[in-house]
Design a protein around this motif. Sequence first.
Motif, mmCIF file in Angstrom:
data_model
loop_
_atom_site.group_PDB
_atom_site.id
_atom_site.type_symbol
_atom_site.label_atom_id
_atom_site.label_comp_id
_atom_site.label_asym_id
_atom_site.label_seq_id
_atom_site.Cartn_x
_atom_site.Cartn_y
_atom_site.Cartn_z
ATOM 1 N N GLU A 60 0.819 -1.219 0.000
ATOM 2 C CA GLU A 60 0.000 0.000 0.000
ATOM 3 C C GLU A 60 0.851 1.266 0.000
ATOM 4 O O GLU A 60 0.328 2.358 -0.213
ATOM 5 C CB GLU A 60 -0.960 0.003 1.194
ATOM 6 C CG GLU A 60 -0.324 0.298 2.541
ATOM 7 C CD GLU A 60 0.405 -0.882 3.169
ATOM 8 O OE1 GLU A 60 0.922 -0.716 4.286
ATOM 9 O OE2 GLU A 60 0.480 -1.954 2.552
ATOM 10 N N ARG A 69 -1.211 9.070 -10.060
ATOM 11 C CA ARG A 69 -2.105 8.719 -8.952
ATOM 12 C C ARG A 69 -3.569 8.945 -9.329
ATOM 13 O O ARG A 69 -4.440 8.157 -8.986
ATOM 14 C CB ARG A 69 -1.741 9.533 -7.713
ATOM 15 C CG ARG A 69 -2.553 9.172 -6.488
ATOM 16 C CD ARG A 69 -1.931 9.716 -5.225
ATOM 17 N NE ARG A 69 -0.632 9.138 -4.911
ATOM 18 C CZ ARG A 69 -0.445 7.907 -4.457
ATOM 19 N NH1 ARG A 69 -1.452 7.113 -4.298
ATOM 20 N NH2 ARG A 69 0.757 7.464 -4.186
ATOM 21 N N GLN A 93 -5.570 1.569 -4.913
ATOM 22 C CA GLN A 93 -4.629 1.517 -3.791
ATOM 23 C C GLN A 93 -5.382 1.501 -2.463
ATOM 24 O O GLN A 93 -4.952 0.853 -1.517
ATOM 25 C CB GLN A 93 -3.661 2.691 -3.857
ATOM 26 C CG GLN A 93 -2.455 2.498 -2.961
ATOM 27 C CD GLN A 93 -1.403 3.555 -3.167
ATOM 28 O OE1 GLN A 93 -1.720 4.694 -3.500
ATOM 29 N NE2 GLN A 93 -0.156 3.187 -2.975
ATOM 30 N N PRO A 97 -4.455 -2.854 -2.621
ATOM 31 C CA PRO A 97 -3.128 -2.378 -3.038
ATOM 32 C C PRO A 97 -2.236 -3.480 -3.610
ATOM 33 O O PRO A 97 -1.343 -3.198 -4.394
ATOM 34 C CB PRO A 97 -2.540 -1.787 -1.753
ATOM 35 C CG PRO A 97 -3.306 -2.401 -0.651
ATOM 36 C CD PRO A 97 -4.669 -2.695 -1.186
ATOM 37 N N LYS A 126 -0.230 -6.650 1.918
ATOM 38 C CA LYS A 126 -0.469 -5.317 2.470
ATOM 39 C C LYS A 126 0.082 -5.344 3.896
ATOM 40 O O LYS A 126 -0.143 -6.307 4.628
ATOM 41 C CB LYS A 126 -1.973 -5.079 2.460
ATOM 42 C CG LYS A 126 -2.442 -3.787 3.001
ATOM 43 C CD LYS A 126 -3.957 -3.752 2.852
ATOM 44 C CE LYS A 126 -4.561 -2.544 3.491
ATOM 45 N NZ LYS A 126 -6.012 -2.543 3.294
#
Length: 150
Positions: A60, A69, A93, A97, A126
């Motif tokens: 993450e 992004r 995300q 993620p 994660k």
Amino acid sequence: MNKTYLPPQNADRKWYLIDAADQRLGRLASEIAVILRGKNLPQYTPHLDTGGFVIVVNAEKVQVTGKKRSQKTYHRHSGRPGGMKTESFAQLQQRIPERIIEQAVKGMLPKNSLGRSLFTKLKVYKGSEHPHQAQKPQEVKINTIPGGEG
């Protein structure tokens, strides 16, 4: 006549641990793909699986540059008419993620049965915990930030 080199079949597979925190996505994925294929080993053979297992933690916290992004999109399809789902890097995300790193690495592997078998050796998690302590993974330091200390 030339003979095709074949590495020993009883090769002991190594496990590698990579921390994705504050790493660049593309550069990280290419390093992971090299380890999965075994290109970092002297007995590399293009048509065989000679690589090791890769454990990626802190998925993450992976970084991208520029406007990726918000502008980079991920697509998936249910197989039904009108079943295309699209979401941005930031949305994925938040939700899953692990899938970001998996998709980046999968795109860098061969598009055949060898690539599919190599992909099964990638484990992405994660957070900093993983269930593979018994395999004694060797930690790999990767610097994906040019000119930086990351």
